[in-house]
Design a protein around this motif. Structure first.
Motif, PDB file in Angstrom:
ATOM      1  N   ASP A   1     -49.286  85.905  -7.192  1.00 22.08           N
ATOM      2  CA  ASP A   1     -48.826  84.748  -8.197  1.00 22.08           C
ATOM      3  C   ASP A   1     -47.492  84.099  -7.277  1.00 22.08           C
ATOM      4  OD1 ASP A   1     -50.571  84.629 -10.194  1.00 22.08           O
ATOM      5  OD2 ASP A   1     -49.757  86.556 -11.064  1.00 22.08           O
TER       6      ASP A   1
ATOM      7  N   GLU B   1     -56.525  84.219  -9.357  1.00 20.23           N
ATOM      8  CA  GLU B   1     -57.664  83.819 -10.186  1.00 20.23           C
ATOM      9  C   GLU B   1     -58.893  83.022  -9.337  1.00 20.23           C
ATOM     10  OE1 GLU B   1     -54.489  81.952 -11.691  1.00 20.23           O
ATOM     11  OE2 GLU B   1     -53.915  83.890 -10.998  1.00 20.23           O
ATOM     12  N   ASN B   2     -58.598  82.378  -8.325  1.00 16.97           N
ATOM     13  CA  ASN B   2     -59.521  81.333  -7.749  1.00 16.97           C
ATOM     14  C   ASN B   2     -59.826  82.063  -6.482  1.00 16.97           C
ATOM     15  OD1 ASN B   2     -57.445  80.574  -6.112  1.00 16.97           O
ATOM     16  ND2 ASN B   2     -57.530  78.556  -6.861  1.00 16.97           N
TER      17      ASN B   2
END
Length: 244
Positions: free
Chosen positions: A111, A89-90
């Motif tokens: 992840d 996500e980042n």
């Protein structure tokens, strides 16, 4: 896969004590669609070990996950902090560092990346400790063997070099360590880590030529105190058992 063996047991195969490190979370990590590295295969291997009854021949342990301080015994602090902090996500915020640390198509962000590395490294470190304490003759870590990772760089699906960390642990108790690599790819990360010292001999059998990582020439033998302590067996296609 990393397999650590104590030299004292080589003459007594029937009496060898074997321990095996496995974390049941390892198969949950996913490099991404179409990526050839599939940690789920480690879970499949464990299932085969159970169903064939091989677990009765071994002591099975769930390893402690390697801590930041364990990984930075070889890797740079900045690199391990990066692995700790980056997420799918980042990752746009880490664009410059991704390029610097060779994170991309071969070594993607997924992840649980840092946890995956801590499981892999933890098993190999634990196996080395077990050998140092003379509590086993052979230690196996199916989630290990990530031999391409460099001090501050991911490479060839490998982020943290569990092998180098395991060898560093062995060197606390042993004057010298022999590392034998029979993966089809050259064990470049391990060779590079010990290329200038005479306490670790790295021996790699690998396909050579236009093939990743492109290193491991027969003339690469180490430098300085490490001269003649790097041994490479570059091989062509078509080798059979007899030739090997």
């Amino acid at each position: 896969m990393l397999n650590l063996a104590a030299s004292s047991a080589l003459g007594q195969p029937s009496k060898r004590r074997v321990c095996y490190y496995y974390d049941n979370q390892i198969g949950n990590y996913y490099y991404g669609q179409a990526h050839p590295m599939k940690p789920h295969r480690i879970r499949m291997t464990h299932s085969l070990i159970q169903n064939y009854g091989l677990y009765r021949k071994m002591e099975i342990y769930r390893p402690h996950r390697a801590a930041f301080e364990d990984m930075t015994k070889f890797h740079s602090d900045e690199y391990i902090k990066f692995l700790q902090n980056i997420l799918p996500e980042n990752k746009s915020k880490f664009k410059n560092l991704m390029s610097r640390f060779n994170i991309g198509e071969d070594c993607p962000v997924f992840d649980g990346l840092y946890e995956f590395c801590s499981i892999s490294a933890g098993g190999s470190i634990a196996g080395a400790i077990k050998l140092n304490k003379q509590a086993t003759d052979i230690a196996i870590n199916w989630s290990g063997g990530l031999h391409h990772a460099k001090k501050s760089e991911a490479s060839g699906f490998c982020y943290v070099n569990d092998i180098v960390l395991g060898i560093l642990e062995l060197l606390k108790y042993h004057q010298r360590v022999l590392y034998i690599d029979i993966d089809v790819h050259h064990g470049d990360g391990v060779e590079e880590a010990f290329y200038t010292i005479d306490r670790v001999m790295t021996v790699s059998f690998h396909k050579y030529g236009e093939f990743f990582p492109g290193t491991g020439d027969m003339r690469d033998i180490g430098i300085g105190e490490g001269k003649y302590y790097a041994v490479n067996f570059p091989l062509r296609d078509g080798i059979d058992d007899e030739a090997y």
